[in-house]
Design a protein around this motif. Structure first.
Motif, PDB file in Angstrom:
ATOM      1  N   MET A   1     -47.210  -7.553 -30.512  1.00 35.70           N
ATOM      2  CA  MET A   1     -47.176  -8.302 -29.263  1.00 35.70           C
ATOM      3  C   MET A   1     -46.303  -9.556 -29.420  1.00 35.70           C
ATOM      4  O   MET A   1     -45.505  -9.880 -28.540  1.00 35.70           O
ATOM      5  CB  MET A   1     -48.589  -8.710 -28.858  1.00 35.70           C
ATOM      6  CG  MET A   1     -48.654  -9.453 -27.547  1.00 35.70           C
ATOM      7  SD  MET A   1     -50.307  -9.935 -27.089  1.00 35.70           S
ATOM      8  CE  MET A   1     -50.671 -11.153 -28.326  1.00 35.70           C
ATOM      9  N   LEU A   2     -46.440 -10.244 -30.543  1.00 35.21           N
ATOM     10  CA  LEU A   2     -45.630 -11.448 -30.773  1.00 35.21           C
ATOM     11  C   LEU A   2     -44.155 -11.095 -30.903  1.00 35.21           C
ATOM     12  O   LEU A   2     -43.291 -11.813 -30.392  1.00 35.21           O
ATOM     13  CB  LEU A   2     -46.124 -12.181 -32.012  1.00 35.21           C
ATOM     14  CG  LEU A   2     -47.533 -12.758 -31.912  1.00 35.21           C
ATOM     15  CD1 LEU A   2     -47.970 -13.297 -33.259  1.00 35.21           C
ATOM     16  CD2 LEU A   2     -47.616 -13.816 -30.848  1.00 35.21           C
ATOM     17  N   ASP A   3     -43.868  -9.983 -31.578  1.00 34.05           N
ATOM     18  CA  ASP A   3     -42.470  -9.558 -31.711  1.00 34.05           C
ATOM     19  C   ASP A   3     -41.857  -9.251 -30.346  1.00 34.05           C
ATOM     20  O   ASP A   3     -40.698  -9.585 -30.088  1.00 34.05           O
ATOM     21  CB  ASP A   3     -42.366  -8.326 -32.611  1.00 34.05           C
ATOM     22  CG  ASP A   3     -42.615  -8.652 -34.066  1.00 34.05           C
ATOM     23  OD1 ASP A   3     -42.495  -9.830 -34.451  1.00 34.05           O
ATOM     24  OD2 ASP A   3     -42.946  -7.720 -34.827  1.00 34.05           O
ATOM     25  N   ILE A   4     -42.636  -8.622 -29.466  1.00 35.52           N
ATOM     26  CA  ILE A   4     -42.143  -8.319 -28.123  1.00 35.52           C
ATOM     27  C   ILE A   4     -41.868  -9.616 -27.363  1.00 35.52           C
ATOM     28  O   ILE A   4     -40.845  -9.759 -26.690  1.00 35.52           O
ATOM     29  CB  ILE A   4     -43.162  -7.447 -27.349  1.00 35.52           C
ATOM     30  CG1 ILE A   4     -43.314  -6.082 -28.023  1.00 35.52           C
ATOM     31  CG2 ILE A   4     -42.759  -7.291 -25.887  1.00 35.52           C
ATOM     32  CD1 ILE A   4     -42.047  -5.262 -28.085  1.00 35.52           C
TER      33      ILE A   4
ATOM     34  N   ARG B   1     -40.303 -20.316 -27.949  1.00 39.48           N
ATOM     35  CA  ARG B   1     -40.174 -19.442 -29.117  1.00 39.48           C
ATOM     36  C   ARG B   1     -40.948 -20.027 -30.301  1.00 39.48           C
ATOM     37  O   ARG B   1     -41.577 -19.308 -31.062  1.00 39.48           O
ATOM     38  CB  ARG B   1     -38.700 -19.249 -29.473  1.00 39.48           C
ATOM     39  CG  ARG B   1     -37.921 -18.513 -28.394  1.00 39.48           C
ATOM     40  CD  ARG B   1     -36.468 -18.336 -28.759  1.00 39.48           C
ATOM     41  NE  ARG B   1     -36.260 -17.439 -29.869  1.00 39.48           N
ATOM     42  CZ  ARG B   1     -36.343 -16.116 -29.807  1.00 39.48           C
ATOM     43  NH1 ARG B   1     -36.647 -15.544 -28.680  1.00 39.48           N
ATOM     44  NH2 ARG B   1     -36.139 -15.375 -30.870  1.00 39.48           N
ATOM     45  N   ILE B   2     -40.905 -21.346 -30.447  1.00 41.57           N
ATOM     46  CA  ILE B   2     -41.646 -22.015 -31.525  1.00 41.57           C
ATOM     47  C   ILE B   2     -43.146 -21.835 -31.302  1.00 41.57           C
ATOM     48  O   ILE B   2     -43.894 -21.570 -32.248  1.00 41.57           O
ATOM     49  CB  ILE B   2     -41.247 -23.505 -31.604  1.00 41.57           C
ATOM     50  CG1 ILE B   2     -39.813 -23.627 -32.126  1.00 41.57           C
ATOM     51  CG2 ILE B   2     -42.215 -24.286 -32.479  1.00 41.57           C
ATOM     52  CD1 ILE B   2     -39.211 -25.003 -31.994  1.00 41.57           C
ATOM     53  N   ALA B   3     -43.584 -21.941 -30.058  1.00 39.02           N
ATOM     54  CA  ALA B   3     -45.012 -21.765 -29.753  1.00 39.02           C
ATOM     55  C   ALA B   3     -45.475 -20.358 -30.113  1.00 39.02           C
ATOM     56  O   ALA B   3     -46.565 -20.176 -30.677  1.00 39.02           O
ATOM     57  CB  ALA B   3     -45.274 -22.047 -28.280  1.00 39.02           C
ATOM     58  N   VAL B   4     -44.661 -19.363 -29.837  1.00 37.70           N
ATOM     59  CA  VAL B   4     -45.016 -17.980 -30.192  1.00 37.70           C
ATOM     60  C   VAL B   4     -44.981 -17.808 -31.705  1.00 37.70           C
ATOM     61  O   VAL B   4     -45.879 -17.208 -32.297  1.00 37.70           O
ATOM     62  CB  VAL B   4     -44.077 -16.973 -29.495  1.00 37.70           C
ATOM     63  CG1 VAL B   4     -44.322 -15.565 -29.994  1.00 37.70           C
ATOM     64  CG2 VAL B   4     -44.263 -17.029 -27.980  1.00 37.70           C
ATOM     65  N   ALA B   5     -43.965 -18.360 -32.361  1.00 37.75           N
ATOM     66  CA  ALA B   5     -43.832 -18.230 -33.817  1.00 37.75           C
ATOM     67  C   ALA B   5     -44.982 -18.913 -34.548  1.00 37.75           C
ATOM     68  O   ALA B   5     -45.375 -18.470 -35.635  1.00 37.75           O
ATOM     69  CB  ALA B   5     -42.499 -18.803 -34.287  1.00 37.75           C
ATOM     70  N   GLU B   6     -45.547 -19.956 -33.981  1.00 40.51           N
ATOM     71  CA  GLU B   6     -46.671 -20.663 -34.618  1.00 40.51           C
ATOM     72  C   GLU B   6     -47.862 -19.736 -34.831  1.00 40.51           C
ATOM     73  O   GLU B   6     -48.674 -19.955 -35.709  1.00 40.51           O
ATOM     74  CB  GLU B   6     -47.115 -21.849 -33.761  1.00 40.51           C
ATOM     75  CG  GLU B   6     -46.685 -23.206 -34.194  1.00 40.51           C
ATOM     76  CD  GLU B   6     -46.847 -23.542 -35.655  1.00 40.51           C
ATOM     77  OE1 GLU B   6     -47.979 -23.689 -36.145  1.00 40.51           O
ATOM     78  OE2 GLU B   6     -45.827 -23.692 -36.317  1.00 40.51           O
ATOM     79  N   LYS B   7     -47.963 -18.693 -34.047  1.00 43.87           N
ATOM     80  CA  LYS B   7     -49.063 -17.744 -34.196  1.00 43.87           C
ATOM     81  C   LYS B   7     -48.927 -16.929 -35.486  1.00 43.87           C
ATOM     82  O   LYS B   7     -49.876 -16.329 -35.942  1.00 43.87           O
ATOM     83  CB  LYS B   7     -49.152 -16.844 -32.977  1.00 43.87           C
ATOM     84  CG  LYS B   7     -49.451 -17.651 -31.727  1.00 43.87           C
ATOM     85  CD  LYS B   7     -49.746 -16.790 -30.551  1.00 43.87           C
ATOM     86  CE  LYS B   7     -49.850 -17.579 -29.278  1.00 43.87           C
ATOM     87  NZ  LYS B   7     -50.885 -18.509 -29.161  1.00 43.87           N
ATOM     88  N   TYR B   8     -47.727 -16.922 -36.078  1.00 40.27           N
ATOM     89  CA  TYR B   8     -47.498 -16.254 -37.357  1.00 40.27           C
ATOM     90  C   TYR B   8     -47.930 -17.119 -38.545  1.00 40.27           C
ATOM     91  O   TYR B   8     -48.004 -16.642 -39.661  1.00 40.27           O
ATOM     92  CB  TYR B   8     -46.011 -15.931 -37.546  1.00 40.27           C
ATOM     93  CG  TYR B   8     -45.532 -14.701 -36.828  1.00 40.27           C
ATOM     94  CD1 TYR B   8     -45.660 -13.449 -37.409  1.00 40.27           C
ATOM     95  CD2 TYR B   8     -44.919 -14.786 -35.587  1.00 40.27           C
ATOM     96  CE1 TYR B   8     -45.200 -12.323 -36.769  1.00 40.27           C
ATOM     97  CE2 TYR B   8     -44.453 -13.668 -34.936  1.00 40.27           C
ATOM     98  CZ  TYR B   8     -44.587 -12.427 -35.533  1.00 40.27           C
ATOM     99  OH  TYR B   8     -44.134 -11.310 -34.897  1.00 40.27           O
TER     100      TYR B   8
ATOM    101  N   LEU C   1     -41.069 -19.381 -40.428  1.00 40.86           N
ATOM    102  CA  LEU C   1     -41.417 -19.552 -39.020  1.00 40.86           C
ATOM    103  C   LEU C   1     -40.174 -19.875 -38.190  1.00 40.86           C
ATOM    104  O   LEU C   1     -40.017 -19.367 -37.077  1.00 40.86           O
ATOM    105  CB  LEU C   1     -42.466 -20.649 -38.865  1.00 40.86           C
ATOM    106  CG  LEU C   1     -43.865 -20.283 -39.346  1.00 40.86           C
ATOM    107  CD1 LEU C   1     -44.750 -21.518 -39.386  1.00 40.86           C
ATOM    108  CD2 LEU C   1     -44.478 -19.222 -38.474  1.00 40.86           C
ATOM    109  N   ALA C   2     -39.295 -20.701 -38.734  1.00 41.36           N
ATOM    110  CA  ALA C   2     -38.058 -21.035 -38.030  1.00 41.36           C
ATOM    111  C   ALA C   2     -37.195 -19.791 -37.848  1.00 41.36           C
ATOM    112  O   ALA C   2     -36.632 -19.572 -36.768  1.00 41.36           O
ATOM    113  CB  ALA C   2     -37.285 -22.105 -38.789  1.00 41.36           C
ATOM    114  N   LYS C   3     -37.118 -18.970 -38.875  1.00 45.86           N
ATOM    115  CA  LYS C   3     -36.336 -17.735 -38.777  1.00 45.86           C
ATOM    116  C   LYS C   3     -36.952 -16.802 -37.743  1.00 45.86           C
ATOM    117  O   LYS C   3     -36.236 -16.179 -36.956  1.00 45.86           O
ATOM    118  CB  LYS C   3     -36.275 -17.053 -40.142  1.00 45.86           C
ATOM    119  CG  LYS C   3     -35.408 -15.828 -40.159  1.00 45.86           C
ATOM    120  CD  LYS C   3     -35.303 -15.238 -41.534  1.00 45.86           C
ATOM    121  CE  LYS C   3     -34.447 -13.990 -41.503  1.00 45.86           C
ATOM    122  NZ  LYS C   3     -34.366 -13.360 -42.817  1.00 45.86           N
ATOM    123  N   THR C   4     -38.271 -16.705 -37.723  1.00 51.64           N
ATOM    124  CA  THR C   4     -38.961 -15.870 -36.746  1.00 51.64           C
ATOM    125  C   THR C   4     -38.667 -16.350 -35.330  1.00 51.64           C
ATOM    126  O   THR C   4     -38.445 -15.548 -34.423  1.00 51.64           O
ATOM    127  CB  THR C   4     -40.486 -15.890 -36.994  1.00 51.64           C
ATOM    128  OG1 THR C   4     -40.745 -15.384 -38.303  1.00 51.64           O
ATOM    129  CG2 THR C   4     -41.225 -15.047 -35.981  1.00 51.64           C
TER     130      THR C   4
END
Length: 88
Positions: A4-7, A19-26, A68-71
């Motif tokens: 879901m996060l990748d989508i 994008r940072i907010a979504v990546a923080e979930k990783y 996280l930055a790369k994600t």
């Protein structure tokens, strides 16, 4: 959850802050990987004896912020600023 996060990150209309907010979930995933590497290397500094300082090979080191930055598709500096500005 990761799918879901990748989508969400695949959507082109997200701003860098989003994008940072979504990546923080990783973050918990990457922190677990880093902690596992650290424990395989001899534990944390509190319990580490002076004789067990085998360095972790460079390819096995995990820089959580960089991953996280790369994600998120941003630089590490942008990631840090975005995380600070958005209050994560």
């Amino acid at each position: 959850m990761e799918w879901m996060l990748d989508i969400q990150l695949g959507r082109r209309n997200l701003s860098p802050i989003q994008r940072i907010a979504v990546a923080e979930k990783y973050r918990p995933i990457y922190e677990r990987q880093a902690l596992l590497n650290k424990s395989l290397n001899g534990g944390d500094k509190k319990s580490e004896s002076k004789n067990s300082t085998t360095p972790i090979p460079k390819e096995n080191k995990i820089d959580v912020r960089a991953k996280l930055a790369k994600t998120a598709g941003v630089s590490t500096d942008t990631y840090s600023k975005g995380k600070k500005d958005s209050g994560f």
